[in-house]
Design a protein around this motif. Structure first.
Motif, PDB file in Angstrom:
ATOM      1  N   SER A 156       0.834  -1.201   0.000  1.00  0.00           N
ATOM      2  CA  SER A 156       0.000   0.000   0.000  1.00  0.00           C
ATOM      3  C   SER A 156       0.865   1.246   0.000  1.00  0.00           C
ATOM      4  CB  SER A 156      -0.945   0.019   1.206  1.00  0.00           C
ATOM      5  OG  SER A 156      -0.217   0.140   2.401  1.00  0.00           O
TER       6      SER A 156
ATOM      7  N   LYS B  34       0.228   5.744   0.315  1.00  0.00           N
ATOM      8  CA  LYS B  34      -0.716   6.850   0.516  1.00  0.00           C
ATOM      9  C   LYS B  34      -0.935   7.563  -0.818  1.00  0.00           C
ATOM     10  CE  LYS B  34      -0.995   6.601   5.080  1.00  0.00           C
ATOM     11  NZ  LYS B  34      -2.181   6.023   5.675  1.00  0.00           N
TER      12      LYS B  34
ATOM     13  N   HIS C 191      -7.647  13.823   0.143  1.00  0.00           N
ATOM     14  CA  HIS C 191      -7.478  12.381   0.329  1.00  0.00           C
ATOM     15  C   HIS C 191      -6.014  11.948   0.361  1.00  0.00           C
ATOM     16  CE1 HIS C 191     -11.612  12.647  -1.537  1.00  0.00           C
ATOM     17  NE2 HIS C 191     -11.840  12.039  -0.385  1.00  0.00           N
ATOM     18  N   ASP C 192      -5.098  12.849   0.717  1.00  0.00           N
ATOM     19  CA  ASP C 192      -3.674  12.514   0.713  1.00  0.00           C
ATOM     20  C   ASP C 192      -3.321  11.349   1.628  1.00  0.00           C
ATOM     21  OD1 ASP C 192      -3.142  14.394  -1.184  1.00  0.00           O
ATOM     22  OD2 ASP C 192      -2.098  15.779   0.159  1.00  0.00           O
ATOM     23  N   ASN C 193      -4.085  11.137   2.710  1.00  0.00           N
ATOM     24  CA  ASN C 193      -3.772  10.070   3.670  1.00  0.00           C
ATOM     25  C   ASN C 193      -4.539   8.778   3.426  1.00  0.00           C
ATOM     26  OD1 ASN C 193      -1.748  11.370   5.183  1.00  0.00           O
ATOM     27  ND2 ASN C 193      -3.302  12.563   6.235  1.00  0.00           N
ATOM     28  N   VAL C 194      -5.226   8.674   2.308  1.00  0.00           N
ATOM     29  CA  VAL C 194      -5.976   7.456   1.969  1.00  0.00           C
ATOM     30  C   VAL C 194      -5.001   6.427   1.397  1.00  0.00           C
ATOM     31  CG1 VAL C 194      -7.773   6.484   0.473  1.00  0.00           C
ATOM     32  CG2 VAL C 194      -8.117   8.700   1.568  1.00  0.00           C
ATOM     33  N   ASP C 195      -5.095   5.191   1.898  1.00  0.00           N
ATOM     34  CA  ASP C 195      -4.245   4.106   1.397  1.00  0.00           C
ATOM     35  C   ASP C 195      -4.754   3.590   0.067  1.00  0.00           C
ATOM     36  OD1 ASP C 195      -2.245   3.814   3.416  1.00  0.00           O
ATOM     37  OD2 ASP C 195      -3.753   2.929   4.731  1.00  0.00           O
TER      38      ASP C 195
END
Length: 79
Positions: A27, A29, A71-75
Motif C-alpha cells: 500500500s 498513501k 485524500h492525501d492520507n488514503v491508502d
C-alpha cells in the motif's frame, strides 16, 4: 491511451513507492503517489488510472474518487 498499459505502470509505481503490509499486500498513501515526480510525468490522468485499476480489482481504496489534498492520507492498496 492504452488503459491496460497505464494500469501495469501504476502497479509498478505502487510497488516502488509503497510498503508491504502484514497481509502481504502493498500500500501507498495517495498523497505520496500524487506528489511523486516520476508518477506526475508518467500519468496524464492519475485519478482516471486509479479508477480503471479499481474497476479491474487490481487496487482498492476507500471512496469512489481521490482528490489531492483532501485524500492525501488514503491508502491505495495493491491486491
Amino acid at each position: 491511451m492504452d488503459v491496460a498499459h497505464e494500469v501495469a505502470l501504476l502497479t509498478e509505481e505502487i510497488q516502488r513507492l509503497g510498503s508491504k503490509n502484514a497481509d502481504g499486500t502493498t500500500s501507498v498513501k495517495f498523497g505520496v503517489l500524487f506528489n511523486d515526480e516520476k508518477c506526475a510525468n508518467l500519468f496524464e490522468a492519475l485519478v482516471g488510472t486509479l479508477k480503471a485499476a479499481k474497476r479491474r480489482k487490481i487496487i482498492t481504496f476507500d471512496g469512489e474518487l481521490l482528490l489531492q489534498g483532501v485524500h492525501d492520507n488514503v491508502d491505495v492498496i495493491l491486491l
